[in-house]
Every structure is written in C-alpha cells, then in structure tokens.
Motif scaffolding. Structure first.
Motif, short mmCIF file in Angstrom:
data_model
loop_
_atom_site.label_atom_id
_atom_site.label_comp_id
_atom_site.label_asym_id
_atom_site.label_seq_id
_atom_site.Cartn_x
_atom_site.Cartn_y
_atom_site.Cartn_z
N VAL A 91 -15.40 8.91 2.80
CA VAL A 91 -13.95 9.05 2.64
C VAL A 91 -13.40 7.90 1.80
O VAL A 91 -12.55 8.10 0.92
N ALA A 92 -13.88 6.68 2.05
CA ALA A 92 -13.39 5.51 1.32
C ALA A 92 -13.76 5.61 -0.16
O ALA A 92 -12.93 5.34 -1.04
N ILE A 93 -15.00 5.99 -0.46
CA ILE A 93 -15.45 6.09 -1.86
C ILE A 93 -14.63 7.14 -2.61
O ILE A 93 -14.17 6.91 -3.75
N VAL A 94 -14.45 8.29 -1.99
CA VAL A 94 -13.67 9.36 -2.63
C VAL A 94 -12.22 8.92 -2.82
O VAL A 94 -11.62 9.14 -3.88
N SER A 95 -11.65 8.27 -1.81
CA SER A 95 -10.26 7.82 -1.89
C SER A 95 -10.07 6.78 -2.99
O SER A 95 -9.09 6.81 -3.74
N ILE A 96 -11.04 5.84 -3.11
CA ILE A 96 -10.96 4.82 -4.16
C ILE A 96 -11.04 5.47 -5.54
O ILE A 96 -10.29 5.10 -6.46
N ALA A 97 -11.94 6.45 -5.68
CA ALA A 97 -12.09 7.12 -6.98
C ALA A 97 -10.80 7.86 -7.36
O ALA A 97 -10.34 7.76 -8.52
N ILE A 98 -10.22 8.56 -6.40
CA ILE A 98 -8.99 9.31 -6.68
C ILE A 98 -7.83 8.36 -6.97
O ILE A 98 -7.07 8.55 -7.93
N MET A 99 -7.69 7.29 -6.17
CA MET A 99 -6.59 6.35 -6.37
C MET A 99 -6.74 5.61 -7.69
O MET A 99 -5.75 5.32 -8.36
N THR A 100 -7.98 5.26 -8.06
CA THR A 100 -8.19 4.58 -9.34
C THR A 100 -7.68 5.45 -10.49
O THR A 100 -7.06 4.96 -11.43
N ARG A 101 -7.95 6.74 -10.39
CA ARG A 101 -7.53 7.67 -11.45
C ARG A 101 -6.02 7.88 -11.46
O ARG A 101 -5.41 8.00 -12.53
N TYR A 102 -5.41 7.89 -10.29
CA TYR A 102 -3.99 8.24 -10.22
C TYR A 102 -3.13 7.12 -9.62
O TYR A 102 -2.05 7.40 -9.10
N ILE A 103 -3.57 5.87 -9.70
CA ILE A 103 -2.90 4.80 -8.97
C ILE A 103 -1.46 4.58 -9.44
O ILE A 103 -0.57 4.34 -8.62
N ASP A 104 -1.21 4.68 -10.74
CA ASP A 104 0.15 4.45 -11.22
C ASP A 104 1.09 5.54 -10.70
O ASP A 104 2.20 5.26 -10.25
N GLY A 105 0.62 6.78 -10.75
CA GLY A 105 1.44 7.88 -10.22
C GLY A 105 1.59 7.79 -8.72
O GLY A 105 2.65 8.12 -8.17
N PHE A 106 0.53 7.32 -8.05
CA PHE A 106 0.56 7.20 -6.59
C PHE A 106 1.63 6.21 -6.15
O PHE A 106 2.46 6.50 -5.29
N PHE A 107 1.62 5.01 -6.76
CA PHE A 107 2.59 4.00 -6.36
C PHE A 107 4.00 4.35 -6.83
O PHE A 107 4.98 3.98 -6.20
N THR A 108 4.10 5.07 -7.95
CA THR A 108 5.42 5.55 -8.39
C THR A 108 5.97 6.54 -7.37
O THR A 108 7.17 6.50 -7.03
N LEU A 109 5.09 7.42 -6.86
CA LEU A 109 5.52 8.38 -5.84
C LEU A 109 5.95 7.66 -4.57
O LEU A 109 6.99 7.99 -3.98
N LEU A 110 5.16 6.67 -4.15
CA LEU A 110 5.51 5.90 -2.95
C LEU A 110 6.84 5.18 -3.15
O LEU A 110 7.70 5.16 -2.25
N ALA A 111 7.02 4.59 -4.33
CA ALA A 111 8.26 3.87 -4.61
C ALA A 111 9.45 4.81 -4.61
O ALA A 111 10.51 4.51 -4.04
N THR A 112 9.28 5.97 -5.23
CA THR A 112 10.37 6.95 -5.29
C THR A 112 10.72 7.44 -3.89
O THR A 112 11.91 7.57 -3.54
N LEU A 113 9.68 7.69 -3.09
CA LEU A 113 9.91 8.14 -1.71
C LEU A 113 10.64 7.08 -0.91
O LEU A 113 11.60 7.37 -0.18
N THR A 114 10.20 5.82 -1.05
CA THR A 114 10.83 4.73 -0.31
C THR A 114 12.30 4.57 -0.69
O THR A 114 13.17 4.44 0.17
#
Length: 243
Positions: free
Chosen positions: A116-139
């Motif tokens: 789970v950790a390896i898959v999550s790291i791979a996905i987050m590495t690919r989409y990290i900017d969008g991920f944190f933008t989504l978190l920021a927008t939600l917050t």
C-alpha cells in the motif's frame, strides 16, 4: 504580549545564524519542543506523548495557516485525530485488564502495508502538486464556511516530488502503526527523518534540518528500545495470544 501576538509567526524568539539567517518564532519554538517531547516519550512507551503530540500539531497547524500551506495544514488535522485515537488505544484495556503491548507486525500485514505504501508513494509522486492543491482548496473552502474569508492559494510546484511523497506517506503509515504499538513504526520514522534532514538541508532550511537530526537520534533510540521490549519473553507470549 497578548495571545494573538504570541501565535504570530513574525513574533521572533531568536535569530539563528544558519545560512542567510533564520528567525524562529515563539510558536514554532514551543511547537518544536512539544514535538520533541512527544517523540521522546513515545520512544519510552509513555502515553503522555499524545498530549504533547496534540499540542505540537495544533501549534504547527497555526503556523501552516499563516504561511498558507493549507494542504499540510489539513494533514495536521489527520495527525490530531491519530493522536486522539492513539491515546485511546494505548489506555484501553481488554477483558483481562491488559493494555496494548509493544510487538512486531505479522508478516502478512507487513507485506500488505509495504504494498500500500509503495503504490501510494508512486501515485502521490505523479500527482503530488494536484493532490496538495486539492487539499488546500478543500481546507480553504471549509474554513471559508466558518467565515475565514481566505483567498484560494496558488501553490508552487513541488521541488522534490518523490521525496516529499515518500515523507508524507511514510509519516501517515508510521503514525498509524504507532497507535497500535508496532515496532515497525520506528523504522519508518528513521527513514522519514533521514530523508527530511537531506531535503531541508538542500532547501537551505538548516534549522529544520538540525531538528530532524535530533528526531533521528530519538527514533533510533525508540527502535532499539521497542525491539528489546518486543523480543522479551513476556512480550512474545502476549504477541502470540494477540495474533
């Protein structure tokens, strides 16, 4: 000094002569001290670590709010909830009146968590900017519902996407494993701290880099002590009953 001035990141406690100079605020200094106390007492298997952890993440949430790192701010909400759960889990007794014991994770769980950790790291590495933008927008959206009146932030591209993703994912996993008193949590914290020292030094944030050197030594000590506890005859017996 009133309460609002105390929480202001511009209220400097000390100027640290590192790099181009680093002005450490009162709220950052106190939050850091409570963070160090949290990790130290966790390494000693003391439940009071969660009290210090709650204060630490609360103060750092205030900091991230002021510097508009809303994605990381939302992660502090997760760590706050994890500290509350850990406090409950460490003090909860079973039918025999026993509390959680320090133990190794079963091999099947180790493999599942690693996957789970390896898959999550791979996905987050690919989409990290969008991920944190989504978190920021939600917050920001949630905070604006309560009258914060914040503007939507414009986040910079991540300088170290893989390492940032690795630190984020492993920190979340390590925190969850700590709430269940699995020895592996300390091994993950050692990895997170080693990466953090390098990343913050590369970014020129030497004060944070030094802080993570201290955290690294505490995590190494926690690893040593929890391994000794988990491998003791009484602990192995309780592990067998639990598994």
């Amino acid at each position: 000094m009133n309460i609002f001035e105390f929480f202001d990141i511009n209220n400097t406690l000390v100027n640290i002569p590192l790099g181009e100079g680093y002005a450490m605020s009162w709220v950052e200094a106190i939050g850091t001290v409570f963070g160090l106390l949290c990790i130290w007492f966790a390494s000693k298997e003391k439940t009071i670590n969660y009290l210090f952890g709650l204060i630490n993440v609360s103060l750092f949430a205030v900091i991230f709010y002021q510097i508009q790192l809303y994605g990381i701010l939302l992660l502090q909400v997760f760590f706050f909830a994890a500290n509350l759960y850990g406090w409950y889990a460490w003090t909860k007794t079973d039918a025999n009146g026993d509390t959680l014991s320090v133990r190794w994770m079963p091999r099947t769980k180790q493999l599942l968590i690693a996957l789970v950790a390896i898959v999550s790291i791979a996905i987050m590495t690919r989409y990290i900017d969008g991920f944190f933008t989504l978190l920021a927008t939600l917050t920001v959206s949630v905070m604006n519902l309560f009258g914060a009146q914040l503007n939507m932030p414009t986040l910079q591209l991540d300088a170290f996407p893989f390492w940032d993703a690795t630190m984020t994912v492993l920190s979340v996993v390590a925190q969850l494993l700590m709430t269940r008193k699995y020895v592996e949590n300390w091994i993950l914290w050692v990895i997170v701290n080693v990466i953090s020292v390098g990343v913050y030094a590369a970014q020129g944030v030497y004060a944070l880099s030094i802080e993570y050197v201290i955290l690294l030594f505490i995590a190494l000590n926690g690893t040593r002590e929890w391994i000794q506890t988990a491998n003791s005859p009484t602990s192995q017996s309780s592990q067998g009953d639990a598994l």
